[in-house]
Design an enzyme around this catalytic site. Structure first.
Site, PDB file in Angstrom:
ATOM      1  N   HIS A 431      26.360 -28.363 -38.164  1.00 35.84           N
ATOM      2  CA  HIS A 431      26.038 -26.970 -38.496  1.00 35.84           C
ATOM      3  C   HIS A 431      25.986 -26.099 -37.252  1.00 35.84           C
ATOM      4  CE1 HIS A 431      23.176 -23.629 -39.204  1.00 35.84           C
ATOM      5  NE2 HIS A 431      23.851 -23.523 -40.340  1.00 35.84           N
ATOM      6  N   CYS A 762      55.854 -28.053  -6.388  1.00 42.09           N
ATOM      7  CA  CYS A 762      54.481 -28.026  -6.898  1.00 42.09           C
ATOM      8  C   CYS A 762      53.571 -27.588  -5.759  1.00 42.09           C
ATOM      9  CB  CYS A 762      54.036 -29.408  -7.362  1.00 42.09           C
ATOM     10  SG  CYS A 762      55.281 -30.370  -8.223  1.00 42.09           S
TER      11      CYS A 762
END
Length: 806
Positions: A431, A762
């Site tokens: 919940h 990279c």
């Protein structure tokens, strides 16, 4: 037990489908929301439209909105409710007293006799279909404004399980009517602008699935909105245990586009929950909580076949409704068959703007006080308020950080005022998690120790920014946020890709307009998820450290083959990264730990030599064909082969790091082929890192052996300039923009292109230095790979460089 999708009774016993009090599910569709609410209309829609697709939905019937209104009228309730609401609006009565007064009056009411008889007769017919006088049913509320694409009433109205017998059914129906006026339902409708008396309530009376397993399936990633994964939560017994936060359920993530190919198993994640208890039907008209068995606690709730079957059902349901869905499911303990018991639109991620991406980042370090499941990709600071129950609501102030054991719908008014939430118990579908998502506040769920570790009036920072975990830090930490207008970013010709390591972080960045992953570092998965040296799994009996043995036993619980633990987790981590960018290429660098880093893994010290200079020692390619490590490397190969051949991600490219000579390349490629990774088979490409001057000096030779190059600027710079990348006194000399480094890069691009091989890079330099991006574009680089937060700047720099050089 009969097929729950068949008509519920012979025609002669079935009440007329035009009856005003009830409607059978099979007569309903999505046009009937005003009549029976979203939940019941959806059940009818699935029975009518999806039965032929093999989706099983338990049969039943629904009371109509008119039945609810007739009940109010017969008991003179409308004026009473109106008076209570007016007193609340005028401030004469608090919310909790208003809700209690209305609910009490409704529960004390009686059905008109003709309405009661229609419900009785329908229940008798449903029971007869199952060869019993009083079958067990689930009685669920379905508000006429519920389960709409832009509103969620989850948990506001009540459901009752294992209800048996006519008196119990009628009582449960009245209790459902009363639950239309829970405190949370009243507060939510007020906030959303719904008139309380315009909303009616239908009750679904549905054949009970006597579940030994149950849970929830989302056809979208609930944290990031990634649309191509389905997320399944699974618990033993009835799903009530998950919603109440009694257990932390298993979680499975599946790449949805591949599930129709039954030769593939694209399960990206399998996380075992913590389930010491389960809620089960008593068989006598009620439920009870009981402990789970040792086997249940040590194993997964669902088999791979059940995971994939549910995902296929979810895909069919999503395609039918043409929107992401939230599906509740259960498995019957007698027949072993799966059933869908509810389906409703997902109302959080599906409503997010598609063209924007908001990011959060801590700019200050801190020590976490507690950790749990992270809900909501944001950061907030505030003052803690530790509450044992909703009865302490008067102590809670707007913006406080709620700290409690767990929540249920009664906590709604407090949650709506909270700046963040921390609970001891619960999982992603508890919940507290559901409501936090709806409210857009961060939550740390299932921390186990929050109510003990945190105290009242403590200043803390909640961060759920870039991980599937959430952290609570001491004090108010500095942080920043940025909203990126993705539609405004340029689209350069040069391919811009991502550098990634964390699978969960990869899901955070799926919206970025990039063309794949230029560097996926498997070391992150090995270090942070697997944690164990691969040889300590292959040769567990040779691990002498008793503490390491115990840790390995704990981590590999449930795996009869400890090596499979490594392959399983590595393959799922790589596949998750590959899924976020499919079908773009995802270049996965094979492990490039140094010996000292390998030794730090659990059980690793006994398998690694001590080296004076690990940076230039036994690392990268030289390990893969070595007798001392080949069995460890074999596990990496098994994982990559599984990702490509069994999971379906043929967009994965393998990349060999720190390969010193062409002859070494041959040996590595031979070993890879021996383990099922033969270059060219099933489209496999193998790249090489260009980070050693020899890679460039002999680029033509490496190009004969590999399908592409990826420049590693850190190692290339240190080996070109003779400057250790970790040498603090020489940091002023370590610069990728040095003319010698740039000349090496330009030479490689020229040589590689002459051989028909692509070259990527990279590193951060293209993001930090616009002039470096311009140099790369001028040199003809094919792709630039950067960290996700650098992508907007790099796209702009590259586009500007292309404009200047065109």
């Amino acid at each position: 037990m009969p097929d729950a999708t068949t008509p519920s009774a012979p025609d002669a016993a079935t009440p007329p489908k035009t009856a005003s009090a009830i409607r059978w599910f099979e007569t309903l569709d999505n046009e009937d929301i005003p009549l029976v609410g979203g939940k019941n209309a959806s059940l009818g829609e699935m029975i009518g439209a999806l039965k032929d697709s093999g989706i099983r939905v338990p049969d039943g019937f629904a009371t109509t909105a008119d039945t609810y209104r007739r009940f109010l009228e017969a008991n003179d309730l409308t004026e009473h409710i109106q008076a209570e609401l007016e007193a609340w609006a005028a401030g004469e009565k608090p919310l909790n007293e208003t809700g209690t007064a209305i609910r009490t009056r409704i529960r004390q009411g009686s059905f008109p006799e003709d309405v009661a008889e229609e419900i009785r007769e329908a229940y008798r017919s449903l029971s007869a279909a199952y060869d019993t006088d009083a079958t067990d049913v689930a009685v669920r509320s379905s508000a006429t404004a519920e389960d709409l694409p832009d509103a969620s009433f989850a948990g506001q109205q009540e459901s009752y399980l294992d209800v048996r017998g006519i008196p119990a059914v009628l009582t449960a129906c009245k209790r459902c009517f009363a639950s239309l006026f829970t405190d949370r339902a009243l507060g939510y409708r007020e906030k959303q602008g719904f008139d309380h008396l315009d909303v009616a309530l239908s009750v679904g009376i549905q054949k009970m699935v006597r579940a030994d397993k149950s849970g929830v399936l989302f056809t979208i990633d609930t944290e990031t909105g990634f649309p191509d994964t389905s997320v399944i939560n699974a618990a033993y017994g009835l799903g009530e245990s998950v919603v109440k936060g009694i257990v932390n359920p298993d979680q499975y993530t599946v790449y949805t586009p591949f599930v129709e190919d039954e030769t593939l198993s694209p399960i990206l994640e399998k996380t075992r929950g913590d389930q010491a208890q389960k809620i089960v039907s008593t068989g006598e008209g009620g439920t009870t909580t009981m402990p789970t068995s040792d086997d249940e606690q040590s194993g997964f709730v669902l088999s791979n076949e059940e995971i994939l079957a549910l995902t296929r059902w979810g895909k069919i349901i999503e395609e039918h409704y043409d929107r992401p869905m939230d599906v509740e499911w259960a498995r019957d303990r007698d027949s072993g068959e799966l059933f869908v018991v509810q389906a409703r639109p997902e109302t959080v991620q599906s409503q997010q703007a598609a063209g924007t991406l908001r990011t959060y980042r801590l700019t200050e370090d801190g020590s976490p006080l507690v950790t749990g499941v992270g809900i909501g990709k944001s950061i907030v600071s505030g003052t803690t308020r530790v509450l044992d129950s909703v009865d302490e609501a008067e102590r809670f102030e707007d913006g406080d950080i709620l700290v409690t054991e767990m929540t249920d719908p009664d906590w709604g008014p407090i949650l709506e005022r909270a700046g963040g939430v921390v609970t001891d118990r619960g999982g992603r579908t508890s919940h507290a998690a559901i409501v936090s998502r709806e409210l857009g506040i961060p939550a740390v769920i299932g921390s186990e120790t929050a109510t003990e570790a945190l105290r009242d009036d403590q200043t803390v920072t909640l961060s759920c920014a870039h991980s599937d975990a959430g952290y609570v830090y001491e004090g108010q930490l500095d942080h920043e946020s940025e909203e990126i207008d993705l539609d405004a970013l340029p689209d350069p010709d040069t391919r811009v890709m991502l550098n990634l390591a964390s699978p969960s972080a990869a899901l955070d960045w799926w919206k970025l307009p990039v063309e794949g992953v230029g560097l996926a570092r498997m070391e992150y998965v090995i270090n942070n998820i697997i944690k164990v040296h691969p040889l300590a799994l292959v040769a567990f009996d040779e691990v002498e450290d008793k503490t390491a043995q115990r840790r390995i036993e704990d981590l590999t619980q449930g795996y009869t083959d400890k090596a499979e633990y490594f392959v399983d987790h590595l393959s799922r981590g790589i596949a998750t990264i590959a899924a976020t960018q499919h079908p773009h290429p995802v270049i996965v660098r094979l492990s490039d730990f140094k010996t000292n880093e390998y030794a730090d893994l659990i059980g690793g010290s006994g398998f690694e030599p001590e080296e004076a200079n690990p940076m230039l020692g036994w690392r990268g390619a030289s390990r893969y064909y070595s007798d001392a490590y080949e069995k460890g490397f074999a596990l990496e190969c098994r994982a990559l082969k599984r990702v490509r051949d069994e999971m379906g991600f043929t967009n994965v490219v393998a990349m060999v790091p720190f390969c010193r000579t062409p002859e070494e390349a041959d040996r590595v490629l031979d070993v890879m082929a021996d383990h099922g990774l033969k270059r060219g088979t099933n489209g496999l490409e193998v790249y090489v890192m260009a980070e050693i001057p020899a890679n460039i000096a002999l680029a033509d030779k490496f190009a004969e052996r590999f399908d592409g190059f990826s420049i590693g600027t850190n190692d290339l710079t240190q080996l070109t300039l003779g400057v250790g990348r970790d040498a603090e006194r020489l940091t002023h000399l370590f610069d990728e923009r040095n003319a010698a480094v740039k000349r090496r890069i330009a030479e490689l691009i020229e040589e590689a292109h002459a051989a028909g091989r692509p070259v990527g890079i990279c590193g951060q330099a293209p993001s930090d230095y616009p002039e470096f991006a311009e140099f790369l574009v001028e040199a003809g680089i094919d792709s630039i790979s950067v960290t996700p937060d650098s992508v907007p700047n790099v796209l702009r720099h590259v586009a500007q460089a292309e404009a200047r050089t065109s």
